[in-house]
Enzyme design. Structure first.
Site, PDB file in Angstrom:
ATOM      1  N   THR A 172      27.210  65.304  50.030  1.00  0.00           N
ATOM      2  CA  THR A 172      25.763  65.282  49.839  1.00  0.00           C
ATOM      3  C   THR A 172      25.113  66.267  50.803  1.00  0.00           C
ATOM      4  O   THR A 172      25.476  66.316  51.985  1.00  0.00           O
ATOM      5  CB  THR A 172      25.181  63.873  50.069  1.00  0.00           C
ATOM      6  N   PHE A 174      21.638  67.519  52.651  1.00  0.00           N
ATOM      7  CA  PHE A 174      20.361  67.006  53.121  1.00  0.00           C
ATOM      8  C   PHE A 174      19.503  68.140  53.667  1.00  0.00           C
ATOM      9  O   PHE A 174      20.027  69.157  54.140  1.00  0.00           O
ATOM     10  CB  PHE A 174      20.570  65.988  54.247  1.00  0.00           C
TER      11      PHE A 174
END
Length: 279
Positions: A172, A174
């Site tokens: 992921t 960010f």
């Protein structure tokens, strides 16, 4: 200064892990929604916000690109978290005891092979860290949570199986948001990234012409995504990321040319390109 960084989710979430990895000296502030995390920065409860924007398995995070332009915040850094899924249970429980495992809807399919092999039924929870907390509170040795090792540490759970995800590339990305822009050059080993949003003018081939300046000036565009504005099929906004700093001649010329074909152009942030995107 509060020395806090806000994130969406409960303590032990992967966003919390991102906060701890990227800003280990700051206190992580859990928030119920992305909007609450942004609001915490704007009202002074936190100095920064950690917002997920995309995942290699399930794509971009819903609503984030809609929220970024209107947030009033600026991107100052990017961070990456390798999403390792672990089977967490109350102390004393064994793998053979586990009948049900709780986690977020998007995590369950990512370890379907492990669950099937061990005859464990997946159960949906609103949040993986919440699943860990509730498993700890219920103290049922037949229940487990699929979450980060950080969640296990926080809620006193044992790790019965580590890294049980079916694929080994779930990551992921960010964005770290601040109320203050950091537009100075901070070149790392991989250069700089400039993120911006724009709306093209209502003329034929506007997007094609708008993108032409990046090609002719040799600027590499790493991301271009579109989304509707205010639910209108005719009002489309674009989110883009390019390599380089606005002071670079090539990017400056490309942005100047982009301006001729846009009705709105806003730079969201300029920040170092993080090493994981180059692996």
């Amino acid at each position: 200064m509060t020395n806090r960084i806000a994130f969406q989710g409960e303590l032990g979430a992967y966003s919390h892990e991102a906060c701890r990895n990227a800003r280990p000296d700051m206190e992580a502030l859990p928030c119920a929604t992305f909007e609450d995390a942004i609001k915490a920065v704007k009202n002074g409860e936190a100095d920064l916000a950690m917002l997920p924007v995309e995942n290699t398995t399930y794509g971009r995070v819903a609503d984030i690109h809609r929220l970024l332009p209107q947030s009033g915040l600026h991107i100052i850094d990017e961070a990456f978290v390798r999403v390792h899924i672990n089977l967490l249970a109350v102390p004393g429980a064994k793998l053979c005891d586990i009948k049900e495992a709780f986690s977020h809807l998007v995590l369950l399919p990512q370890c379907a092979g492990f669950l099937e092999e061990n005859e464990i039924r997946g159960r949906v929870s609103p949040d993986n860290a919440r699943a860990a907390r509730e498993v700890a509170e219920a103290a049922n040795p037949s229940h487990a949570a699929l979450a980060s090792e950080l969640a296990g540490e926080i809620y006193g759970l044992d790790v019965l199986a580590r890294h049980i995800e079916d694929t080994d590339n779930n990551t992921t990305r960010f964005l770290i948001m601040s109320p203050d822009a950091q537009l100075e050059r901070r070149d790392g080993p991989h250069g700089m990234i400039t993120s911006f949003v724009f709306q093209v003018r209502n003329i034929p081939a506007a997007l094609y012409k708008a993108m032409g300046g990046f090609a002719t000036n040799g600027v590499n565009m790493t991301k271009l995504e579109s989304y509707m504005v205010d639910g209108s099929f005719t009002a489309t906004q674009f989110y883009a990321e390019v390599e380089g700093h606005p002071d670079d001649q090539a990017l400056r010329l490309a942005l100047d040319e982009l301006g001729y074909f846009t009705s709105y152009l806003h730079i969201l942030g300029v920040y170092p390109s993080a090493q994981p995107r180059h692996v």
